[in-house]
Enzyme design. Structure first.
Site, PDB file in Angstrom:
ATOM      1  N   GLY A 169       0.789  -1.216   0.000  1.00  0.00           N
ATOM      2  CA  GLY A 169       0.000   0.000   0.000  1.00  0.00           C
ATOM      3  C   GLY A 169       0.820   1.263   0.000  1.00  0.00           C
ATOM      4  N   GLY A 170       2.150   1.130  -0.057  1.00  0.00           N
ATOM      5  CA  GLY A 170       2.983   2.317  -0.123  1.00  0.00           C
ATOM      6  C   GLY A 170       2.680   3.175  -1.343  1.00  0.00           C
ATOM      7  N   GLU A 226      -5.214  -3.818  -5.175  1.00  0.00           N
ATOM      8  CA  GLU A 226      -4.214  -4.886  -5.162  1.00  0.00           C
ATOM      9  C   GLU A 226      -4.728  -6.113  -4.418  1.00  0.00           C
ATOM     10  OE1 GLU A 226      -0.056  -2.303  -5.371  1.00  0.00           O
ATOM     11  OE2 GLU A 226      -1.007  -2.663  -3.433  1.00  0.00           O
TER      12      GLU A 226
END
Length: 260
Positions: A103-104, A111
């Site tokens: 999630g960066g 995703e």
């Protein structure tokens, strides 16, 4: 051109190149988001152009969708694909059990949905992404904008009794405005330092009103491909319990995607 790449970029390059070799003609492929996944898209685009590889790509973000189209990959939606043969994505952290923090890049919701729709999930990463315990990288959670401060308060109360080392929460920003995901949501980054029980925390976070999804990917990854700057690539298959290593030549070429 390879001499112009940093050691980390070389590691990402070889990991992505090895992962691209797993894709076969006719596959429906989930395409991750982030710098490592961007290398994968370019490698797959090369195969489309050079080998006539025919695949359908399901991107996890608008950024990846544009990269894939530019690379000549046929892009479809997950609704059109139904299920996927394979998803290849990066990670911000992974542990020995192939549990992940993702999630960066801000695409964790898409995703995770794409990963859950896939027969096989392959994570590509440089060696620095491996950790003994998850949590050094801030854990992202996607929250709806309505009442996000209340959601943050509820999450903070949850963390008091959670097996974590830190509790600081920050709203992810894009300049002077809150970052917006492709779904129009905000992201709260949880600075936890250490997550003692990732499975338990993931379940608890998703029970919070206002939380759409969290960046802990538990029991979703089947295989991790780790790249090194010297061209070595290590593949760990958690289902088969195997570890293999090979070497990929960093050939001098004018087509090494210097714009990544």
């Amino acid at each position: 051109m390879t001499g112009e790449l940093s050691p980390i970029d070389k590691a990402k390059f070889v990991a992505a190149k090895r992962a691209a070799e797993l894709v076969e003609d006719g596959m429906r492929v989930g395409l991750g988001t982030g710098s490592t996944a961007a290398w994968l898209v370019r490698h797959l685009g090369d195969r489309v152009q050079d080998e006539g590889l025919r695949i359908k790509g399901v991107p996890t973000s608008t950024r990846t969708a544009q990269l894939a189209r530019d690379a000549g990959i046929d892009v479809i939606t997950l609704d059109e694909a139904g299920t996927l043969n394979i998803t290849i994505d990066g990670a911000d952290e992974f542990d020995a059990n192939l549990n992940l923090i993702k999630g960066g890049g801000g695409a964790l919701l898409h995703e995770k949905i794409v990963a859950a729709a896939s027969e096989e999930v392959v994570i590509i990463a440089d060696a620095a992404k491996e950790v003994g315990t998850l949590g050094a990288f801030p854990l992202p959670i996607e929250v709806i904008p309505f009442g996000w401060t209340t959601t943050q308060m509820l999450v903070d109360e949850l963390l008091v009794s959670a097996d974590v080392m830190g509790r600081r929460i920050t709203l992810r920003m894009n300049g002077d405005k809150p970052f917006r995901t492709d779904e129009g949501n905000h992201i709260l980054d949880l600075h936890l330092s250490r997550i003692g029980n990732p499975r338990q925390l993931a379940m608890a976070l998703n029970q919070m009103p206002g939380v759409v999804e969290n960046g802990l990917f538990i029991d979703l990854c089947d295989k991790v491909i780790i790249g090194y700057s010297d061209g070595r690539v290590e593949t760990r298959d958690i289902n088969e319990g195997t570890v293999s290593e090979e070497h990929i030549n960093l050939v001098e070429t004018d087509n090494l995607f210097s714009d990544i």
